[in-house]
Design a protein around this motif. Structure first.
Motif, PDB file in Angstrom:
ATOM      1  N   SER A 157      15.747   6.824   2.648  1.00 21.01           N
ATOM      2  CA  SER A 157      15.341   8.523   2.082  1.00 21.01           C
ATOM      3  C   SER A 157      14.554   8.962   2.859  1.00 21.01           C
ATOM      4  O   SER A 157      13.791   7.458   3.468  1.00 21.01           O
ATOM      5  CB  SER A 157      14.977   9.082   0.597  1.00 21.01           C
ATOM      6  N   GLY A 158      14.187  10.299   3.422  1.00 24.76           N
ATOM      7  CA  GLY A 158      13.342  10.342   4.165  1.00 24.76           C
ATOM      8  C   GLY A 158      12.414  10.434   3.978  1.00 24.76           C
ATOM      9  O   GLY A 158      11.683   9.830   4.931  1.00 24.76           O
ATOM     10  N   GLY A 159      11.583  10.600   2.771  1.00 22.04           N
ATOM     11  CA  GLY A 159      10.392  10.141   1.973  1.00 22.04           C
ATOM     12  C   GLY A 159      10.244   8.717   2.426  1.00 22.04           C
ATOM     13  O   GLY A 159       9.084   7.479   2.904  1.00 22.04           O
ATOM     14  N   GLN A 160      11.246   7.653   1.837  1.00 26.20           N
ATOM     15  CA  GLN A 160      11.242   6.009   1.861  1.00 26.20           C
ATOM     16  C   GLN A 160      10.877   5.961   3.661  1.00 26.20           C
ATOM     17  O   GLN A 160      10.208   5.092   3.591  1.00 26.20           O
ATOM     18  CB  GLN A 160      12.325   5.629   1.551  1.00 26.20           C
ATOM     19  N   ARG A 161      11.764   6.141   4.473  1.00 25.49           N
ATOM     20  CA  ARG A 161      11.582   6.463   5.604  1.00 25.49           C
ATOM     21  C   ARG A 161       9.963   6.664   6.164  1.00 25.49           C
ATOM     22  O   ARG A 161       9.546   5.563   7.442  1.00 25.49           O
ATOM     23  CB  ARG A 161      12.328   7.172   6.806  1.00 25.49           C
ATOM     24  N   GLN A 162       9.742   7.737   5.911  1.00 27.02           N
ATOM     25  CA  GLN A 162       8.045   7.934   5.990  1.00 27.02           C
ATOM     26  C   GLN A 162       6.954   6.163   5.758  1.00 27.02           C
ATOM     27  O   GLN A 162       6.150   7.013   6.234  1.00 27.02           O
ATOM     28  CB  GLN A 162       7.668   9.187   5.629  1.00 27.02           C
ATOM     29  N   ARG A 163       7.785   6.643   4.512  1.00 25.36           N
ATOM     30  CA  ARG A 163       6.459   5.290   4.304  1.00 25.36           C
ATOM     31  C   ARG A 163       6.421   4.320   4.921  1.00 25.36           C
ATOM     32  O   ARG A 163       5.260   3.359   4.246  1.00 25.36           O
ATOM     33  CB  ARG A 163       5.968   5.183   2.385  1.00 25.36           C
ATOM     34  N   ARG A 180       0.944  -1.272  -0.067  1.00 27.20           N
ATOM     35  CA  ARG A 180      -0.007   0.001  -0.499  1.00 27.20           C
ATOM     36  C   ARG A 180       0.579   1.579   0.148  1.00 27.20           C
ATOM     37  O   ARG A 180      -0.071   2.679  -0.363  1.00 27.20           O
ATOM     38  CB  ARG A 180      -0.943  -0.289   0.641  1.00 27.20           C
ATOM     39  N   VAL A 181       2.083   0.910   0.695  1.00 26.05           N
ATOM     40  CA  VAL A 181       2.799   2.046   0.355  1.00 26.05           C
ATOM     41  C   VAL A 181       4.345   2.366  -0.478  1.00 26.05           C
ATOM     42  O   VAL A 181       4.855   2.889  -0.854  1.00 26.05           O
ATOM     43  CB  VAL A 181       3.982   2.597   2.313  1.00 26.05           C
ATOM     44  N   ASP A 182       3.765   1.065  -1.597  1.00 25.81           N
ATOM     45  CA  ASP A 182       4.969   1.291  -2.698  1.00 25.81           C
ATOM     46  C   ASP A 182       6.349   1.092  -2.002  1.00 25.81           C
ATOM     47  O   ASP A 182       7.202   1.315  -2.081  1.00 25.81           O
ATOM     48  CB  ASP A 182       4.700   2.009  -3.564  1.00 25.81           C
ATOM     49  N   THR A 223       2.255  13.239   5.434  1.00 25.25           N
ATOM     50  CA  THR A 223       2.757  13.544   3.963  1.00 25.25           C
ATOM     51  C   THR A 223       4.087  14.285   3.773  1.00 25.25           C
ATOM     52  O   THR A 223       4.737  14.522   2.846  1.00 25.25           O
ATOM     53  CB  THR A 223       2.032  13.587   3.010  1.00 25.25           C
ATOM     54  N   THR A 224       4.240  15.115   4.522  1.00 26.55           N
ATOM     55  CA  THR A 224       5.683  15.887   4.778  1.00 26.55           C
ATOM     56  C   THR A 224       6.711  15.814   3.649  1.00 26.55           C
ATOM     57  O   THR A 224       6.372  17.060   3.015  1.00 26.55           O
ATOM     58  CB  THR A 224       6.090  16.172   6.239  1.00 26.55           C
ATOM     59  N   ALA A 225       7.604  14.696   3.568  1.00 30.82           N
ATOM     60  CA  ALA A 225       8.655  14.762   3.007  1.00 30.82           C
ATOM     61  C   ALA A 225       8.045  13.809   2.316  1.00 30.82           C
ATOM     62  O   ALA A 225       9.074  13.943   1.302  1.00 30.82           O
ATOM     63  CB  ALA A 225       9.597  13.979   3.964  1.00 30.82           C
ATOM     64  N   LEU A 226       7.281  14.207   1.067  1.00 33.91           N
ATOM     65  CA  LEU A 226       6.601  12.836   0.144  1.00 33.91           C
ATOM     66  C   LEU A 226       6.667  14.040  -1.738  1.00 33.91           C
ATOM     67  O   LEU A 226       6.035  14.746  -1.117  1.00 33.91           O
ATOM     68  CB  LEU A 226       5.594  12.263   0.200  1.00 33.91           C
ATOM     69  N   ASP A 227       7.173  13.282  -2.452  1.00 33.71           N
ATOM     70  CA  ASP A 227       6.737  14.646  -3.348  1.00 33.71           C
ATOM     71  C   ASP A 227       5.176  13.562  -3.940  1.00 33.71           C
ATOM     72  O   ASP A 227       4.593  12.734  -2.738  1.00 33.71           O
ATOM     73  CB  ASP A 227       7.736  12.950  -4.294  1.00 33.71           C
ATOM     74  N   ALA A 228       5.174  14.298  -4.629  1.00 40.09           N
ATOM     75  CA  ALA A 228       3.046  13.645  -5.301  1.00 40.09           C
ATOM     76  C   ALA A 228       2.987  12.463  -5.443  1.00 40.09           C
ATOM     77  O   ALA A 228       1.757  12.316  -4.315  1.00 40.09           O
ATOM     78  CB  ALA A 228       3.243  14.845  -6.126  1.00 40.09           C
ATOM     79  N   ALA A 229       3.604  11.762  -6.304  1.00 37.85           N
ATOM     80  CA  ALA A 229       3.261  10.409  -6.188  1.00 37.85           C
ATOM     81  C   ALA A 229       3.387   9.458  -5.046  1.00 37.85           C
ATOM     82  O   ALA A 229       1.763   9.039  -4.553  1.00 37.85           O
ATOM     83  CB  ALA A 229       3.685   9.345  -6.886  1.00 37.85           C
TER      84      ALA A 229
END
Ligand SMILES: Nc1ncnc2c1ncn2[C@@H]1O[C@H](COP(=O)(O)OP(=O)(O)OP(=O)(O)O)[C@@H](O)[C@H]1O
Length: 242
Positions: free
Chosen positions: A138-144, A123-125, A164-170
């Motif tokens: 990365s920060g965004g991957q950690r968040q996911r 679900r979080v790819d 969703t703070t550190a995440l790219d749009a997708a």
């Protein structure tokens, strides 16, 4: 304990105050958290949002007030991960910790819990990265990965600080989808957020300023108006504990 009903709040705060030395971070907050709904807490930096969600999560004891949680399980995904950099944990290990909430800490996962881990990663790819050491993300991957940990818990009260703070749009869209799936299955989701897209999908928007709730409005939500949850009932009849 009375049975959990759709309209009884998943959590109820009354008169919550949190003091840090000379700072009053939260100042007399009352809040009912609706099931089947996304509640987004908004407000300027330092207004007490993170402190409030920590209280809901049971991660911070208030200086005054009462917290009643009427949920089978709650999961909290904080803004910054408390995952030790030097521990050789893979992404999957981090998500498995979430599933321990189903089977017990350090226990072998049963089939249902393994499925919950796989589903959460998907679900979080993060399926393709499940063997990667968490510390190398990365920060965004950690968040996911941390959100996947929260999803794997199967909680009916899900608390997310800036998901969703550190995440790219997708990736942010993926997370909004995961949140919508959670509310559709009945979960009470509370997010602290500055993200306009997420705020636009809220069922309830709670505004904080200097430690107080200064407004609480119905949001647009994702669903059709006719499917919108009604506001939670009064505190009466809310059972305690988890
Ligand atoms: N552990 C702490 N020790 C001392 N003061 C704290 C602590 N945590 C928060 N505070 C203070 O409490 C107040 C509320 O902080 P909090 O992090 O809850 O705000 P916030 O609305 O989440 O802010 P942001 O949008 O910047 O994340 C701030 O004045 C902050 O400095």
């Amino acid at each position: 304990m009375p049975p959990i009903t759709r309209l009884s709040p998943a959590a109820a705060l009354r008169g919550i105050r949190v003091d840090f030395d000379d700072t009053r971070a939260v100042d007399g907050v009352d809040l009912d958290v609706a099931r089947h709904a996304l509640t987004v807490v908004v407000g300027p930096n330092g207004s007490g949002k993170s402190t409030l969600i920590e209280v809901l999560a049971g991660a911070r004891t208030p200086s005054a007030g009462t917290v009643v949680v009427d949920a089978r399980a709650r999961a909290f995904v904080p803004q910054r991960a408390a995952v030790a950099e030097r521990l050789p944990l893979t992404v999957r290990d981090v998500v498995v910790v979430g599933a321990w909430g189903r089977v017990g800490a350090m226990r072998r996962l049963d089939r249902e819990a393994r499925t919950a881990v796989d589903d959460a990663l998907r679900r979080v790819d993060m399926t393709a990265l499940h063997r990667r050491p968490f510390a190398t993300l990365s920060g965004g991957q950690r968040q996911r990965a941390l959100l996947a940990q929260g999803l794997a818990r199967g909680a009916d009260l899900l608390l997310l600080d800036e998901p969703t703070t550190a995440l790219d749009a997708a990736s942010a869209a993926l997370i909004r989808d995961a949140i919508a799936d959670e509310t559709a299955r009945g979960t009470a989701v509370v997010c602290v957020s500055h993200d306009d897209r997420l705020i636009a999908e809220a069922d309830v928007v709670v505004r904080m300023e200097t430690g107080r709730i200064i407004g609480q409005e119905p949001g647009r939500g994702r669903r059709k108006k006719s499917e919108k949850p009604r506001s939670p009932g009064a505190l009466a009849g809310v059972g305690g504990g988890e």
